[in-house]
Design an enzyme around this catalytic site. Structure first.
Site, mmCIF file in Angstrom:
data_model
loop_
_atom_site.group_PDB
_atom_site.id
_atom_site.type_symbol
_atom_site.label_atom_id
_atom_site.label_comp_id
_atom_site.label_asym_id
_atom_site.label_seq_id
_atom_site.Cartn_x
_atom_site.Cartn_y
_atom_site.Cartn_z
ATOM 1 N N CYS A 136 0.833 -1.198 0.000
ATOM 2 C CA CYS A 136 0.000 0.000 0.000
ATOM 3 C C CYS A 136 0.874 1.257 0.000
ATOM 4 O O CYS A 136 1.428 1.651 1.036
ATOM 5 C CB CYS A 136 -0.910 -0.012 1.234
ATOM 6 S SG CYS A 136 -1.873 1.494 1.395
ATOM 7 N N CYS A 139 -0.426 4.137 2.225
ATOM 8 C CA CYS A 139 -0.209 3.946 3.669
ATOM 9 C C CYS A 139 1.261 4.152 4.037
ATOM 10 O O CYS A 139 1.571 4.777 5.047
ATOM 11 C CB CYS A 139 -0.577 2.526 4.104
ATOM 12 S SG CYS A 139 -2.063 1.885 3.377
ATOM 13 N N ASP A 140 2.166 3.606 3.226
ATOM 14 C CA ASP A 140 3.559 3.508 3.666
ATOM 15 C C ASP A 140 4.527 4.440 2.949
ATOM 16 O O ASP A 140 5.689 4.548 3.364
ATOM 17 C CB ASP A 140 4.042 2.054 3.500
ATOM 18 C CG ASP A 140 3.219 1.103 4.357
ATOM 19 O OD1 ASP A 140 2.726 1.554 5.414
ATOM 20 O OD2 ASP A 140 3.066 -0.068 3.983
#
Ligand code: NAP
Length: 319
Positions: A136, A139-140
C-alpha cells in the site's frame, strides 16, 4: 415459515456495497450492510482518484469514501461493523453468522467482499512485510522519504503508485516482468516523463534481502537469465488482486479459475437471491466506477427479485 429479519443484507462496504446500500435505502428496503473494518475497501488506501466522473480536479480515495458513506447515511442505511464467520446462501432465507455468534437473516444477499493485493510469494517477502515490503503506497509511502525504493508490477496500481511514491522517495525503480506496461497510456506518459522513475524491463524479483533494520536489497533475474542485486530500502508489491472469497461456498456458487464470482449482466450469481458486485466479480476491469455501477444494478435486481414487495418502513414525508 421463518421470517427473514432483512429483505437484503449487503456483505462488504466498498464502493459496490455502499452504492447498493444507497439504492436500497432509497428504495425503502429493510437493508443491512455488514462491514468488518471501515467502509471504503481498497479505495480507502488509494491516494488519488482522477477518473471518477464529477470530480474534475480528482479526489483523494479517503474523501471519496467519506462522501459515498455520508451519501448512504443520508438515506438512513443501517450498517453493522462486524466480522462474518459463515454465510448460508441456499434456500429462500439466507443467513449470516457473525463472530459474536449473532445470526442475521435476509431474503437476498449482495456479495461485495472485494479483493486484496496479490503476493509475490518469494523468499523474504513475508519476513520483511511491514519492514520494507509493502502492498500500500498510500499507507507507507511517507516512510521512504529520500530513499531509493522499488515497485513491482506494470498495471494501473503500480504506475499510479510509483508516481505517488516520487513525492517521498529519491528514486523509484519500477520492475516489470514484461517489456510493456499494462497501465493506461496517460499514466505511462506521466511515469516515463518523471525523472525520479527508472524502469527495469523483463525482470523478476527473486528474493527480498535485508537485515535487522529492514530491507536492503533485491535479488533480480533478467530476461537473459543474468541475476543482479538492486540496493533499495523498500519494495512495493503492486501486482494485482486476489478475491476475498474465503467465506463463499465455491462448491455452490459459480466462480472462475481465479475464484472470482461469475454473475450475469444483472449481477445475479448462480444461487437464486444472491447477487455480487464490485471486485469480487469475474470481469476485465476493476474500476471504482464499475463497482459503484454494479452495486446499483445488483440492488435493482434485488428489488426485481423481491417482486416489488411493499416497503417495510413507514412513509417518510420529511425528505
Ligand atoms: P493488474 O491490472 O492486474 O496488473 C497487475 C500487474 O502486475 C501486471 O502488470 C502484471 O504483469 C503484474 N504481475 C501480476 N502477477 C505478477 C507476478 N507474480 N510477478 C510480477 N508481476 C506480476 O492489477 P492492478 O494494477 O492492481 O489493477 C487492478 C484493477 O484495478 C485493474 O482493473 C485496474 O485497471 C484497476 N485500477 C484502476 C486505476 C485507475 O483507473 N486509476 C488505478 C488502480 C487500479 P503482466 O502485465 O505481465 O500481466
Amino acid at each position: 415459515m421463518q421470517q427473514a429479519q432483512y429483505q437484503l443484507i449487503i456483505v462488504g462496504g466498498g464502493p459496490a456495497g455502499l452504492t447498493a446500500g444507497l439504492y436500497a435505502a432509497r428504495g425503502r428496503l429493510k437493508v443491512l450492510l455488514v462491514e468488518k473494518g471501515a467502509t471504503g475497501g481498497q479505495v480507502l488506501v488509494t491516494d488519488w482518484v482522477d477518473n471518477y466522473p464529477g470530480f474534475i480536479e480528482g479526489i483523494s480515495g479517503f474523501d471519496l469514501v467519506d462522501k459515498m458513506t455520508a451519501h448512504a447515511d443520508r438515506f438512513g442505511l443501517e450498517k453493522k461493523y462486524a466480522t462474518i464467520t459463515a454465510l448460508n446462501l441456499t434456500g429462500e432465507i439466507k443467513s449470516v453468522l457473525l463472530e459474536s455468534g449473532e445470526i442475521l437473516t435476509a431474503k437476498t444477499i449482495i456479495l461485495c467482499t472485494g479483493a486484496r493485493p496479490r503476493k509475490l510469494d518469494i523468499p523474504g517477502e513475508y519476513e520483511f512485510s511491514g519492514r520494507g515490503v509493502s502492498y500500500c503506497a498510500t499507507c507507507d509511502g511517507p516512510f521512504y522519504r529520500n530513499q531509493e525504493i522499488a515497485v513491482v508490477g506494470g498495471g494501473n496500481t503500480a504506475i499510479q503508485d510509483a508516481l505517488h511514491l516520487t513525492k517521498f522517495a529519491s528514486k523509484v525503480t519500477v520492475i516489470h516482468r514484461r517489456s510493456e506496461l499494462r497501465a493506461t497510456k496517460i499514466l505511462q506518459e506521466k511515469a516515463f516523463c518523471n525523472q525520479k522513475i527508472d524502469f527495469l524491463w523483463n525482470t523478476q524479483v527473486l528474493e527480498v534481502r535485508g537485515n535487522k533494520n529492514g530491507v536492503d536489497s533485491l535479488l533480480l533475474r533478467h530476461h537473459n537469465g543474468d541475476e543482479s542485486v538492486l540496493n533499495v530500502t523498500g519494495l512495493f508489491v503492486l501486482i494485482g488482486v486476489t478475491p476475498n472469497n474465503e467465506l463463499l461456498p465455491l462448491d455452490q456458487l459459480r466462480a472462475d479459475e481465479g475464484g472470482f464470482v461469475i454473475t450475469d449482466g444483472e449481477m445475479a450469481t448462480s444461487i437464486p437471491g444472491v447477487f455480487a458486485a464490485g471486485d469480487i466479480r469475474s470481469k476485465q476491469s476493476r474500476q471504482i466506477i464499475n463497482a459503484a455501477g454494479e452495486g446499483a444494478v445488483a440492488e435493482l435486481s434485488v428489488e426485481h427479485y423481491l417482486g416489488n414487495q411493499a416497503p417495510d418502513t413507514p412513509l417518510n414525508c420529511s425528505e
